[in-house]
Design an enzyme around this catalytic site. Structure first.
Site, short mmCIF file in Angstrom:
data_model
loop_
_atom_site.label_atom_id
_atom_site.label_comp_id
_atom_site.label_asym_id
_atom_site.label_seq_id
_atom_site.Cartn_x
_atom_site.Cartn_y
_atom_site.Cartn_z
N HIS A 94 0.85 -1.19 0.00
CA HIS A 94 0.00 0.00 0.00
C HIS A 94 0.88 1.24 0.00
O HIS A 94 1.93 1.25 0.63
CB HIS A 94 -0.91 0.03 1.24
CG HIS A 94 -2.06 0.96 1.08
ND1 HIS A 94 -1.94 2.31 1.33
CD2 HIS A 94 -3.32 0.74 0.67
CE1 HIS A 94 -3.12 2.89 1.07
NE2 HIS A 94 -3.96 1.97 0.68
N ASP A 149 -7.91 -5.24 -0.23
CA ASP A 149 -8.39 -6.15 -1.29
C ASP A 149 -8.04 -7.61 -1.04
O ASP A 149 -8.49 -8.48 -1.77
CB ASP A 149 -7.79 -5.71 -2.63
CG ASP A 149 -8.35 -4.36 -3.07
OD1 ASP A 149 -7.58 -3.51 -3.52
OD2 ASP A 149 -9.57 -4.17 -2.90
C1 SDX Z 1 -6.17 -0.06 -3.15
O1 SDX Z 1 -4.32 4.45 -2.32
C2 SDX Z 1 -5.25 3.86 -1.70
O2 SDX Z 1 -5.68 4.19 -0.60
C3 SDX Z 1 -5.84 2.68 -2.44
C4 SDX Z 1 -6.88 1.88 -1.67
C5 SDX Z 1 -8.15 2.66 -1.41
O3 SDX Z 1 -8.85 2.33 -0.44
O4 SDX Z 1 -8.48 3.53 -2.25
O5 SDX Z 1 -6.33 1.48 -0.42
C6 SDX Z 1 -7.29 0.61 -2.42
O6 SDX Z 1 -5.96 0.23 -4.30
C7 SDX Z 1 -5.30 -1.03 -2.41
C8 SDX Z 1 -4.09 -1.54 -3.28
C9 SDX Z 1 -4.61 -2.67 -4.20
N1 SDX Z 1 -3.52 -3.02 -5.15
C10 SDX Z 1 -2.89 -4.23 -5.08
O7 SDX Z 1 -3.05 -5.04 -4.18
C11 SDX Z 1 -1.90 -4.47 -6.22
C12 SDX Z 1 -0.58 -4.98 -5.66
N2 SDX Z 1 0.05 -3.88 -4.92
C13 SDX Z 1 0.99 -3.09 -5.60
O8 SDX Z 1 0.86 -2.94 -6.97
C14 SDX Z 1 1.48 -1.86 -4.84
O9 SDX Z 1 1.79 -2.27 -3.57
C15 SDX Z 1 0.56 -0.63 -4.75
C16 SDX Z 1 0.03 -0.24 -6.06
C17 SDX Z 1 -0.58 -0.91 -3.83
C18 SDX Z 1 1.40 0.50 -4.15
O10 SDX Z 1 2.34 0.84 -5.07
P1 SDX Z 1 3.55 1.85 -4.75
O11 SDX Z 1 3.29 2.59 -3.47
O12 SDX Z 1 3.79 2.65 -5.98
O13 SDX Z 1 4.74 0.93 -4.43
P2 SDX Z 1 5.77 0.40 -5.51
O14 SDX Z 1 5.03 -0.18 -6.69
O15 SDX Z 1 6.77 1.48 -5.76
O16 SDX Z 1 6.45 -0.82 -4.71
C19 SDX Z 1 7.54 -0.59 -3.82
C20 SDX Z 1 8.36 -1.86 -3.93
C21 SDX Z 1 8.74 -2.20 -5.37
O17 SDX Z 1 9.91 -2.99 -5.30
P3 SDX Z 1 11.37 -2.22 -5.46
O18 SDX Z 1 11.26 -1.36 -6.71
O19 SDX Z 1 11.54 -1.41 -4.19
O20 SDX Z 1 12.36 -3.35 -5.59
O21 SDX Z 1 7.57 -2.98 -3.47
C22 SDX Z 1 7.34 -3.88 -4.57
C23 SDX Z 1 7.62 -3.10 -5.84
O22 SDX Z 1 8.06 -3.99 -6.89
N3 SDX Z 1 5.95 -4.28 -4.49
C24 SDX Z 1 5.51 -5.52 -4.65
C25 SDX Z 1 4.13 -5.46 -4.41
N4 SDX Z 1 3.78 -4.21 -4.11
C26 SDX Z 1 4.91 -3.48 -4.16
N5 SDX Z 1 6.16 -6.68 -4.97
C27 SDX Z 1 5.37 -7.78 -5.05
N6 SDX Z 1 4.01 -7.81 -4.83
C28 SDX Z 1 3.38 -6.66 -4.51
N7 SDX Z 1 2.06 -6.69 -4.29
#
Ligand code: SDX
Length: 392
Positions: free
Chosen positions: A271, A328
């Site tokens: 998140h 989720d």
């Molecule tokens: C919602 O914003 C909100 O409040 C949203 C929400 C709401 O109520 O409106 O809470 C609802 O959208 C919840 C999120 C649902 N999405 C998912 O579950 C999809 C999987 N999660 C990710 O895509 C990600 O964690 C996000 C989109 C939720 C957050 O993305 P960020 O903050 O841009 O983080 P990032 O992509 O930069 O990740 C940081 C690191 C990265 O690795 P490095 O580059 O540091 O090596 O963490 C890794 C990412 O690759 N990473 C994951 C991951 N989520 C982040 N690796 C594996 N699996 C994951 N789920």
């Protein structure tokens, strides 16, 4: 005079506005709507009470609630011509695509919503939006089942009315199970607002041009559909089903998620703001056990989800990146136990988030916020003379 333009991709460190609606603390896992904790509201309030709180700023008195609830109950019917718009969609159209189109179409049925000369009776459009979204949300499901759509029933409360429109059939009596409507009420409350998330920021940005509420909400539905946002709740169940089909090999999927080249993410994890836990995920995980046992549902993916969570929370990759289950991760398991099909999970998220979108849109308009128009850093070619086609 441009001065300094600082780029903040994804607005990770940019505040877009001031708001008095929702407070969340990512470190402490705190979420409050107008100062009330989500734990209290999820246990003690109805979804319409929370909708009133978000939109008008206070919990309603009995009188206010009766009037609000009456207004909504008596506006659930949709203009019959909207069905002609709906009939044009293919039977396998994704319900989110249908929903965002039909909500946008509502602006055509209520032209005073965009006619700058007409008295912008925002109050009436807010009621219509809240009242009619559940009605149109059920149409895709009924069509996918080859069943006739159901009309809303003004005898029923908000959640029961939705469930009745979803599952009632002309050939048999449908009784709403109170366990089901109570679980739905709680889930909708937990999704109702979340400060400046992607879809809410979209609703604000579209509304900042003074576009009408239906076009603004329709844009929010489009943003929510994305698998990185609300669409994740459908991806989670599909991921858990794949793990189940793969003999429950959760470690294989953990390893895939850690391998960047795989392009695979553990949906329902991580998140932008919550860095210790998502308070909603905690409540939903507990509710999943409770609802499934009350309904006598034994869903193997619940155990797979728990195993996956446990394994990830012990894995350096996830711990170092502060990746925990988000809203989720467990929600789809409950929706499924309530009989909601997987491709409707994000529609459920939209129904829950609607009062939040409306409250934020209303606050932005009342605060007379300027049109959103960010700048950029240009990286394209410097000036070039035109070259005619024959010389290219
Ligand atoms: C919602 O914003 C909100 O409040 C949203 C929400 C709401 O109520 O409106 O809470 C609802 O959208 C919840 C999120 C649902 N999405 C998912 O579950 C999809 C999987 N999660 C990710 O895509 C990600 O964690 C996000 C989109 C939720 C957050 O993305 P960020 O903050 O841009 O983080 P990032 O992509 O930069 O990740 C940081 C690191 C990265 O690795 P490095 O580059 O540091 O090596 O963490 C890794 C990412 O690759 N990473 C994951 C991951 N989520 C982040 N690796 C594996 N699996 C994951 N789920």
């Amino acid at each position: 005079k441009t001065g300094y333009i600082t780029i903040d991709n994804g607005f990770k460190n940019t505040g877009s506005t001031k708001s008095s609606i929702t407070f969340l603390d990512g470190e402490l896992g705190i979420l409050r709507y107008r100062g009330y904790s989500i734990e209290d509201l999820a246990e003690k309030a109805t979804f319409l009470e929370v909708s009133y709180l978000l939109i008008y700023g206070e919990l309603p008195t009995e009188e206010q609630y009766k009037e609000f609830e009456y207004e909504i109950r008596t506006h659930t019917l949709v203009n019959e011509d909207m069905r002609k718009v709906f009939e044009g969609f293919p039977v396998n159209a994704h319900p989110m695509g249908v929903l965002s189109s039909l909500v946008s179409a509502m602006s055509a049925f209520y032209p005073d919503s965009y006619d700058s000369n007409a008295p912008a009776d925002t109050e009436m459009h807010i009621i219509r939006m809240l009242a009619k979204l559940p009605t149109i949300a059920t149409w895709s499901y009924k069509k996918s089942q080859g069943h006739p759509v159901n009309y809303p029933n003004n005898e029923l409360d908000y959640c029961s009315n939705f469930l009745n429109m979803m599952f009632a059939l002309p050939v048999e009596k449908y009784e709403v199970d109170p366990v089901v409507s109570k679980a739905l009420n709680k889930l909708l409350i937990l999704h109702a607002d979340h400060e400046q998330n992607c879809s809410t920021s979209t609703v604000r940005l579209v509304g900042s041009s003074q576009a009408n509420i239906y076009s603004s909400i329709s844009a929010g539905i489009g943003a929510l559909w994305g698998p990185l946002h609300g669409g994740a709740n459908q991806e989670v169940i599909e991921m858990l089903e794949a793990i189940k089909a793969d003999g429950g090999d959760t470690q294989k999927y953990i390893n895939m998620a850690k391998d960047k080249s795989s392009g695979f993410r553990l949906f329902g994890f991580g998140h932008r703001v919550y860095k210790n836990f998502d308070p909603r995920a905690r409540i939903i995980k507990k509710a999943a056990d409770d609802v499934l046992s009350k309904l006598g549902v034994n869903d193997p993916v619940l155990e797979i989800a728990k195993t996956l969570e446990q394994a990830a929370l012990e894995d350096e990759y996830f711990v170092s990146r502060k990746l925990y289950p988000n809203v989720d991760f467990y929600s789809g398991i409950i929706y499924r136990a309530l009989g909601i099909p997987t491709n409707m999970f994000t529609v459920m998220f939209a129904i829950g988030r609607l009062p939040g979108w409306i409250a934020q849109w209303k606050e932005m308009r009342e605060n007379k916020e300027p049109i959103g128009r960010p700048r950029q850093v240009y990286t394209g070619p410097t000036h070039r003379d035109f070259v005619s086609m024959t010389d290219r």
